[in-house]
Design a protein around this motif. Structure first.
Motif, PDB file in Angstrom:
ATOM      1  N   VAL A  52      33.522  39.996  44.634  1.00 40.63           N
ATOM      2  CA  VAL A  52      34.310  39.101  45.494  1.00 40.63           C
ATOM      3  C   VAL A  52      33.638  38.008  46.238  1.00 40.63           C
ATOM      4  O   VAL A  52      32.419  38.309  46.677  1.00 40.63           O
ATOM      5  CB  VAL A  52      35.541  39.710  46.046  1.00 40.63           C
ATOM      6  CG1 VAL A  52      36.387  40.485  45.240  1.00 40.63           C
ATOM      7  CG2 VAL A  52      34.737  40.489  47.261  1.00 40.63           C
ATOM      8  N   ASP A  53      34.179  36.809  46.487  1.00 36.63           N
ATOM      9  CA  ASP A  53      33.357  35.933  47.461  1.00 36.63           C
ATOM     10  C   ASP A  53      33.468  36.514  48.777  1.00 36.63           C
ATOM     11  O   ASP A  53      34.645  37.171  49.117  1.00 36.63           O
ATOM     12  CB  ASP A  53      33.954  34.512  47.292  1.00 36.63           C
ATOM     13  CG  ASP A  53      33.802  33.818  46.051  1.00 36.63           C
ATOM     14  OD1 ASP A  53      32.859  33.884  45.762  1.00 36.63           O
ATOM     15  OD2 ASP A  53      34.809  33.334  45.271  1.00 36.63           O
ATOM     16  N   GLY A  54      32.619  35.999  49.579  1.00 37.83           N
ATOM     17  CA  GLY A  54      32.796  36.524  50.986  1.00 37.83           C
ATOM     18  C   GLY A  54      31.852  37.819  51.458  1.00 37.83           C
ATOM     19  O   GLY A  54      31.706  38.238  52.611  1.00 37.83           O
ATOM     20  N   HIS A  55      31.576  38.334  50.374  1.00 40.63           N
ATOM     21  CA  HIS A  55      30.644  39.639  50.444  1.00 40.63           C
ATOM     22  C   HIS A  55      29.357  39.266  49.907  1.00 40.63           C
ATOM     23  O   HIS A  55      29.182  38.387  48.826  1.00 40.63           O
ATOM     24  CB  HIS A  55      31.157  40.905  49.668  1.00 40.63           C
ATOM     25  CG  HIS A  55      32.305  41.403  50.377  1.00 40.63           C
ATOM     26  ND1 HIS A  55      33.530  41.094  50.530  1.00 40.63           N
ATOM     27  CD2 HIS A  55      32.239  42.368  51.335  1.00 40.63           C
ATOM     28  CE1 HIS A  55      34.330  41.731  51.079  1.00 40.63           C
ATOM     29  NE2 HIS A  55      33.684  42.540  51.868  1.00 40.63           N
ATOM     30  N   SER A  56      28.110  39.859  50.377  1.00 46.47           N
ATOM     31  CA  SER A  56      26.829  39.381  49.800  1.00 46.47           C
ATOM     32  C   SER A  56      26.846  39.844  48.242  1.00 46.47           C
ATOM     33  O   SER A  56      27.212  41.130  47.821  1.00 46.47           O
ATOM     34  CB  SER A  56      25.836  40.213  50.427  1.00 46.47           C
ATOM     35  OG  SER A  56      24.688  40.322  49.749  1.00 46.47           O
ATOM     36  N   VAL A  57      26.398  38.868  47.496  1.00 49.07           N
ATOM     37  CA  VAL A  57      26.447  39.091  45.709  1.00 49.07           C
ATOM     38  C   VAL A  57      25.324  40.336  45.792  1.00 49.07           C
ATOM     39  O   VAL A  57      25.659  41.231  44.920  1.00 49.07           O
ATOM     40  CB  VAL A  57      25.870  37.999  45.232  1.00 49.07           C
ATOM     41  CG1 VAL A  57      25.733  38.336  43.605  1.00 49.07           C
ATOM     42  CG2 VAL A  57      26.961  36.956  45.069  1.00 49.07           C
ATOM     43  N   MET A  58      24.288  40.358  46.585  1.00 45.54           N
ATOM     44  CA  MET A  58      23.114  41.607  46.424  1.00 45.54           C
ATOM     45  C   MET A  58      23.975  42.849  46.705  1.00 45.54           C
ATOM     46  O   MET A  58      23.500  43.825  46.020  1.00 45.54           O
ATOM     47  CB  MET A  58      21.952  41.233  47.102  1.00 45.54           C
ATOM     48  CG  MET A  58      21.051  39.796  46.649  1.00 45.54           C
ATOM     49  SD  MET A  58      20.734  40.171  44.733  1.00 45.54           S
ATOM     50  CE  MET A  58      19.743  41.747  44.791  1.00 45.54           C
ATOM     51  N   GLU A  59      24.410  42.982  47.765  1.00 51.79           N
ATOM     52  CA  GLU A  59      25.201  44.074  47.975  1.00 51.79           C
ATOM     53  C   GLU A  59      26.150  44.622  47.030  1.00 51.79           C
ATOM     54  O   GLU A  59      26.185  45.808  46.901  1.00 51.79           O
ATOM     55  CB  GLU A  59      25.881  44.001  49.351  1.00 51.79           C
ATOM     56  CG  GLU A  59      25.106  43.892  50.751  1.00 51.79           C
ATOM     57  CD  GLU A  59      25.703  43.722  51.838  1.00 51.79           C
ATOM     58  OE1 GLU A  59      27.101  44.213  52.034  1.00 51.79           O
ATOM     59  OE2 GLU A  59      25.333  43.329  52.788  1.00 51.79           O
ATOM     60  N   GLN A  60      27.006  43.739  46.457  1.00 51.98           N
ATOM     61  CA  GLN A  60      27.755  44.072  45.559  1.00 51.98           C
ATOM     62  C   GLN A  60      27.037  44.430  44.126  1.00 51.98           C
ATOM     63  O   GLN A  60      27.316  45.426  43.406  1.00 51.98           O
ATOM     64  CB  GLN A  60      28.761  42.868  45.069  1.00 51.98           C
ATOM     65  CG  GLN A  60      29.755  42.603  46.162  1.00 51.98           C
ATOM     66  CD  GLN A  60      30.696  41.662  46.036  1.00 51.98           C
ATOM     67  OE1 GLN A  60      31.702  41.647  45.196  1.00 51.98           O
ATOM     68  NE2 GLN A  60      30.281  40.209  46.497  1.00 51.98           N
ATOM     69  N   PHE A  61      25.652  43.721  43.990  1.00 53.63           N
ATOM     70  CA  PHE A  61      25.115  44.381  42.732  1.00 53.63           C
ATOM     71  C   PHE A  61      24.491  45.592  43.003  1.00 53.63           C
ATOM     72  O   PHE A  61      24.475  46.239  41.984  1.00 53.63           O
ATOM     73  CB  PHE A  61      23.787  43.110  42.588  1.00 53.63           C
ATOM     74  CG  PHE A  61      23.124  43.605  41.296  1.00 53.63           C
ATOM     75  CD1 PHE A  61      23.412  43.421  40.208  1.00 53.63           C
ATOM     76  CD2 PHE A  61      21.734  44.007  41.812  1.00 53.63           C
ATOM     77  CE1 PHE A  61      22.582  43.675  39.035  1.00 53.63           C
ATOM     78  CE2 PHE A  61      20.831  44.199  40.758  1.00 53.63           C
ATOM     79  CZ  PHE A  61      21.244  44.350  39.477  1.00 53.63           C
TER      80      PHE A  61
END
Length: 186
Positions: free
Chosen positions: A132-141
């Motif tokens: 989702v937008d609004g969260h770090s893409v790297m953390e989500q990865f």
């Protein structure tokens, strides 16, 4: 003689450090099982989980009697280590098993069945995960990487192309153009 004393001293040290192995409380059975099997193999008693007890014969040789006694001792030690690796509640449930193999098989039967359910949960969780937008893409990865590592722990195999395609599809909506360019690259 010195080597035997050294080896038995090392085995005693290993056994005394046994408390470092997490106790099975019902979760992470596969991890616990691998660690336990490693310990039992190191102690050279894991063979009782795979071999039958030598039978008693009326006219058996001294060597055959020794082999059976050795197996009985290894089974006792193996049983003790497995039971010691269980939480108190599971210890109470399984303490009356006759052999280490029967104990091992009962634990596998119970927790491998539950493992199938957890595999379904992991796959479902991975399939439904969406960045989702609004969260770090790297953390989500990193969350996705954790899920894929759990797949490996549960011996779930997935083709690399499917994994890559799934990760691309999980990118946030704001990454629409980037997703399209990644999908069309070779």
């Amino acid at each position: 003689m010195t080597t035997t004393t050294y080896e038995s001293g090392t085995l005693r040290e290993l056994a005394s450090n046994f408390f470092k192995l997490d106790r099975l409380d019902g979760g992470n059975f596969r991890r616990w099982q691998k660690k336990m099997h490693f310990l039992l193999s190191t102690l050279k008693i894991a063979y009782v989980l795979d071999t039958l007890r030598p039978r008693e014969n009326e006219n058996e040789t001294v060597a055959a009697t020794r082999e059976r006694k050795k197996w009985d001792n290894a089974d006792y030690m193996c049983m003790g280590h497995i039971l010691n690796g269980l939480s108190d509640g599971l210890f109470d449930t399984y303490q009356n098993e006759v052999t280490a193999k029967k104990l091992w098989d009962k634990l596998e039967t119970r927790y491998i069945t539950e493992d199938v359910t957890s595999k379904k949960f992991l796959v479902n969780h991975f399939n439904n995960y969406q960045m989702v937008d609004g969260h770090s893409v790297m953390e989500q990865f990193h969350d996705i990487e954790k899920m894929l590592n759990q797949f490996k722990q549960h011996d779930i195999k997935m083709d690399e192309m499917i994994v890559v395609s799934s990760i691309i599809n999980k990118l946030p909506a704001s990454w629409k153009d980037f997703k399209r360019s990644l999908k069309h690259k070779k």
